[in-house]
Design an enzyme around this catalytic site. Structure first.
Site, short mmCIF file in Angstrom:
data_model
loop_
_atom_site.label_atom_id
_atom_site.label_comp_id
_atom_site.label_asym_id
_atom_site.label_seq_id
_atom_site.Cartn_x
_atom_site.Cartn_y
_atom_site.Cartn_z
N LYS A 109 64.57 32.14 31.43
CA LYS A 109 65.33 33.24 30.84
C LYS A 109 64.78 33.51 29.45
CE LYS A 109 69.00 35.57 32.26
NZ LYS A 109 69.35 35.69 33.69
N TYR A 222 80.95 47.07 33.16
CA TYR A 222 80.49 48.33 33.77
C TYR A 222 79.02 48.60 33.43
CZ TYR A 222 81.65 52.47 36.40
OH TYR A 222 81.71 53.42 37.40
N ASN A 224 74.92 47.49 34.81
CA ASN A 224 74.22 47.70 36.09
C ASN A 224 75.03 47.11 37.25
OD1 ASN A 224 72.45 46.22 38.21
ND2 ASN A 224 71.13 47.87 37.52
N1 GLU Z 1 68.55 38.97 35.33
C1 GLU Z 1 68.80 38.82 36.73
C2 GLU Z 1 69.51 37.52 37.03
O1 GLU Z 1 70.15 36.95 36.17
C3 GLU Z 1 67.54 39.01 37.55
C4 GLU Z 1 66.45 38.05 37.25
C5 GLU Z 1 65.13 38.44 37.89
O2 GLU Z 1 65.09 39.41 38.62
O3 GLU Z 1 64.17 37.72 37.63
O4 GLU Z 1 69.50 37.07 38.13
#
Ligand code: GLU
Length: 419
Positions: A109, A222, A224
């Site tokens: 992340k 609200y 995505n």
């Molecule tokens: N940010 C999204 C999640 O927390 C998608 C992560 C991604 O597509 O790599 O799952």
């Protein structure tokens, strides 16, 4: 926040969940230590030219939690309250998420401490490019592949893919997912998180004997995930959305809020508040409403020991990451509330991100129908795996999801000879 032992700190929560799972699986000390800490993390300070000509220095992070099963994968958040511990927790949850869906990926992340709502479009673009330049040595299609998350979007992914491509002097669209379609994005990526969650809700409802066509739903958040959840719950099942909210407040209508009207209102006023045909309520009131389904689609730490007891919903759909603390989990389990845990429920986003990586690598693109079909298959399978383990071990759905996901990561680490 770093270092605090309270469940207000998401990484304290994430580590408590890992320890709990390690106890269930009776893992040895070295395995526990590998699971409890990120393998790598990067802290970057980088300059951004502001519209007034000054240079402002921003701080960002990228945490690669565990890549035993494949390249690290996970989104990038732009948030004023971002902390390294939040990013660590989110990177851990990405590891379990990718493993649970059996994607050949690890977990990561990223985050930048900033308030995108206060940046001009030009500043936002320069910040996005500057952050990618700062972390560019550590990412790449076979190393670590970022994606959108809170307050980042396909346009930001496009700038980042472009910046990375110019650094490596070739088009390298596979460095990031969640891109716009003309730049190697995948059909079906935009609503994938919510759609994946709806598939798990459908399976849960069948298990619980809940008729989704007659069900009422309140949605917290609200962005995505929350906005697509509203329209998909209506179009796929005919469920009635009786309340929605964003960071500014909530609105309700017992007969059902008009979803397209709320969406239009939010677009023009930046908030769902005061939408025609609805009554304003507080966000806390929304969480405690007498509804069949409560969708949590905002941030971490929403349901805690302070409010979990007041939740009346039968099913909780966790589209956000980490919305429920372990103390709240206990309370909800005792109340008999069926929680579809975050890294199962919201895994549709990264699953379609993985499809996007595959399409980028092959330079051959699928149609939306194929994406939906393959997403549905993956989400449904994962839901049932978790449900079965929860029955077999007599544990709640989150613990069961941990058992399935952590076991696979442990197996990969053992096979690689790490521990
Ligand atoms: N940010 C999204 C999640 O927390 C998608 C992560 C991604 O597509 O790599 O799952």
């Amino acid at each position: 926040m770093a270092g605090e032992k309270s469940q207000d700190n998401p990484f304290v929560v994430a580590q408590a969940q890992i320890t709990d799972c390690a106890d269930i699986l009776k893992l040895n000390q070295s395995m526990r230590e590998m699971l409890l800490h990120p393998m790598r993390e990067f802290h970057v300070n980088f300059p951004v030219r502001m519209d007034d000509g000054s240079a402002r220095i921003f701080t960002g992070f990228r945490v690669q939690y565990n890549d035993a099963r494949g390249p690290a994968k996970g989104g990038i958040r732009f948030h004023p309250d971002e902390t390294i511990d939040t990013v660590r927790a989110l990177a851990a949850w990405m590891t379990w998420k990718c493993s649970l869906l059996d994607l050949p990926l690890g977990g990561a992340k990223g985050g930048v401490i900033c308030n995108p709502k206060e940046l001009s479009p030009g500043e936002l673009e320069r910040l996005s490019r500057s952050y990618i330049r700062a972390i560019s040595p550590f990412i790449g299609p076979e190393k670590d592949v970022p994606a959108p998350d809170v307050y980042t979007n396909p346009q930001i992914m496009a700038w980042m893919a472009d910046e990375y491509s110019s650094i490596v002097a070739k088009n390298q669209f596979g460095v990031i997912t969640g891109k716009p379609l003309p730049l190697g994005g995948s059909p079906g990526r935009e609503d994938a998180t919510a759609r994946g969650g709806m598939y798990t809700l459908r399976e849960a409802a069948a298990k619980l004997g809940l008729d989704l066509g007659k069900a009422t739903m309140a949605i917290q958040g609200y962005g995505n995930a929350g906005s697509f959840a509203a329209s998909l719950a209506e179009s796929m099942f005919g469920s009635k959305i009786v309340a929605v909210c964003d960071s500014k407040g909530a609105v309700t209508c017992r007969e059902g809020v008009c979803v397209p009207r709320v969406a239009a209102h939010k677009r023009t006023t930046q908030s769902v508040l005061h939408c025609e045909g609805t009554t304003d309520i507080t966000n806390d009131e929304l969480l405690e409403m007498d509804v069949d389904i409560l969708v949590l689609a905002a941030l971490e730490g929403t349901l805690t020991k302070k409010n979990a007891d007041r939740v009346k919903a039968k099913v909780i759909v966790e589209l956000a990451n980490g919305p429920t603390t372990p103390e709240a989990d206990e309370i909800l389990y005792k109340k008999g509330i069926h929680v579809i845990p975050d890294f199962l429920c919201n895994a549709g986003g990264v699953t379609v991100s993985y499809f996007e990586m595959v399409q980028n690598a092959y330079m051959y693109y699928w149609d939306e129908e194929m994406v939906h079909e393959r997403l549905e298959k993956k989400m449904t399978k994962a839901y049932h795996e978790v449900f079965e383990i929860s029955k077999q071990y007599g544990i709640n759905m989150r613990r069961a999801a941990y058992v399935v996901a952590v076991q696979r990561v442990v197996e990969a680490m053992r096979l690689r000879g790490w521990v």
